[in-house]
Design a protein around this motif. Structure first.
Motif, PDB file in Angstrom:
ATOM      1  N   LEU A 188       5.194  -3.242  -0.304  1.00 38.81           N
ATOM      2  CA  LEU A 188       6.364  -4.115  -0.194  1.00 38.81           C
ATOM      3  C   LEU A 188       5.929  -5.576  -0.061  1.00 38.81           C
ATOM      4  O   LEU A 188       6.496  -6.471  -0.705  1.00 38.81           O
ATOM      5  N   LEU A 189       4.933  -5.826   0.772  1.00 43.01           N
ATOM      6  CA  LEU A 189       4.460  -7.198   0.978  1.00 43.01           C
ATOM      7  C   LEU A 189       3.862  -7.774  -0.308  1.00 43.01           C
ATOM      8  O   LEU A 189       4.001  -8.970  -0.579  1.00 43.01           O
ATOM      9  N   GLN A 190       3.236  -6.924  -1.095  1.00 39.55           N
ATOM     10  CA  GLN A 190       2.735  -7.376  -2.397  1.00 39.55           C
ATOM     11  C   GLN A 190       3.890  -7.826  -3.276  1.00 39.55           C
ATOM     12  O   GLN A 190       3.819  -8.867  -3.938  1.00 39.55           O
ATOM     13  N   GLU A 191       4.936  -7.016  -3.295  1.00 34.65           N
ATOM     14  CA  GLU A 191       6.112  -7.355  -4.108  1.00 34.65           C
ATOM     15  C   GLU A 191       6.773  -8.640  -3.617  1.00 34.65           C
ATOM     16  O   GLU A 191       7.366  -9.383  -4.403  1.00 34.65           O
ATOM     17  N   GLN A 194       3.163 -11.723  -0.702  1.00 35.43           N
ATOM     18  CA  GLN A 194       2.383 -12.002   0.501  1.00 35.43           C
ATOM     19  C   GLN A 194       1.095 -11.165   0.470  1.00 35.43           C
ATOM     20  O   GLN A 194       0.958 -10.188   1.221  1.00 35.43           O
ATOM     21  N   PRO A 195       0.152 -11.524  -0.396  1.00 36.98           N
ATOM     22  CA  PRO A 195      -1.057 -10.704  -0.597  1.00 36.98           C
ATOM     23  C   PRO A 195      -1.923 -10.543   0.645  1.00 36.98           C
ATOM     24  O   PRO A 195      -2.489  -9.470   0.868  1.00 36.98           O
ATOM     25  N   GLU A 196      -2.048 -11.592   1.469  1.00 29.06           N
ATOM     26  CA  GLU A 196      -2.900 -11.490   2.649  1.00 29.06           C
ATOM     27  C   GLU A 196      -2.323 -10.492   3.655  1.00 29.06           C
ATOM     28  O   GLU A 196      -3.040  -9.648   4.208  1.00 29.06           O
ATOM     29  N   ALA A 197      -1.023 -10.594   3.888  1.00 28.91           N
ATOM     30  CA  ALA A 197      -0.362  -9.654   4.803  1.00 28.91           C
ATOM     31  C   ALA A 197      -0.428  -8.239   4.231  1.00 28.91           C
ATOM     32  O   ALA A 197      -0.589  -7.264   4.978  1.00 28.91           O
ATOM     33  N   SER A 203      -5.352  -2.175   4.927  1.00 24.85           N
ATOM     34  CA  SER A 203      -6.562  -1.888   5.715  1.00 24.85           C
ATOM     35  C   SER A 203      -6.225  -1.036   6.924  1.00 24.85           C
ATOM     36  O   SER A 203      -7.000  -0.153   7.321  1.00 24.85           O
ATOM     37  N   LYS A 204      -5.061  -1.223   7.510  1.00 20.19           N
ATOM     38  CA  LYS A 204      -4.644  -0.421   8.660  1.00 20.19           C
ATOM     39  C   LYS A 204      -4.296   0.988   8.223  1.00 20.19           C
ATOM     40  O   LYS A 204      -4.376   1.926   9.014  1.00 20.19           O
TER      41      LYS A 204
END
Length: 205
Positions: A188-191, A194-197, A203-204
């Motif tokens: 979702l964050l990629q979409e 927000q690549p860093e988040a 990673s988690k």
């Protein structure tokens, strides 16, 4: 004779061996004879679940095949949450999402169960917004259910409610961390650009 392949004790032994080895195709082949096996109820349910899931996962599944497979399930197990969830997923794949949603909703009214909650997020009814509202209604009584929060997030994404989906995913990950939840959040964050988040979420996971 106990040596007979269809003797209840022999059937039960074969079923246990196939299950221990993860041989789900073999378990599918034992349906419906395995219902005669000498097995405790919980073991029989688990064996049937594995066999049924394998049989219904076929790419060429048809309405008739689903009906035949479901007929193999003993009457006393037809309300098993795990088996109902497997059937609902098959209905969804056959384009019968509305029917699947109704069956899952009725089953959850009878018994609150993780398999049913997860399956509810998989199926798609005719009105996805109404389906989301149902999930949110359940949240009033199950606010700390991480799996229900994940299901609500998936339904939000179906309705393109990205902000609410993110909130549900973050809350779910905080309450009951699951690899699946972190992956969904990362996607979702990629979409959302927000690549860093997103990488932190992956990673988690």
């Amino acid at each position: 004779m106990i040596g007979s392949a269809d003797h209840p004790v022999a059937l039960g032994l074969r079923a246990r061996i196939h299950q221990a080895r993860g041989e789900r195709a073999a378990l599918a082949g034992l349906l419906p004879r395995v219902t005669k096996a000498k097995l405790p109820r919980e073991t029989l349910e688990a064996v049937i679940a594995d066999g049924l899931a394998e049989r219904l996962a076929r790419a060429d599944l048809t309405k008739d095949e689903l009906a035949k497979a479901w007929a193999c399930v003993p009457g006393e197990l037809k309300q098993s949450p795990r088996l109902v969830a497997i059937r609902a997923s098959a209905l969804h794949r056959l384009g019968r999402g509305e029917e699947a949603e109704k069956e899952l909703r009725a089953a959850l009214k009878r018994e609150w169960h993780p398999a049913l909650v997860a399956a509810y997020g998989d199926v798609r009814a005719a009105d996805p917004l109404k389906q989301l509202r149902q999930a949110e209604t359940w949240l009033k009584d199950h606010a700390e259910d991480g799996l229900l929060l994940l299901t609500a997030a998936r339904l939000c994404m179906q309705n393109e409610l990205w902000g609410k989906a993110r909130s549900y995913l973050e809350t779910s990950a905080r309450i009951q961390p699951r690899a699946q939840t972190w992956r969904r959040l990362g996607q979702l964050l990629q979409e959302l650009g927000q690549p860093e988040a997103a990488m932190q979420a992956f990673s988690k996971g």
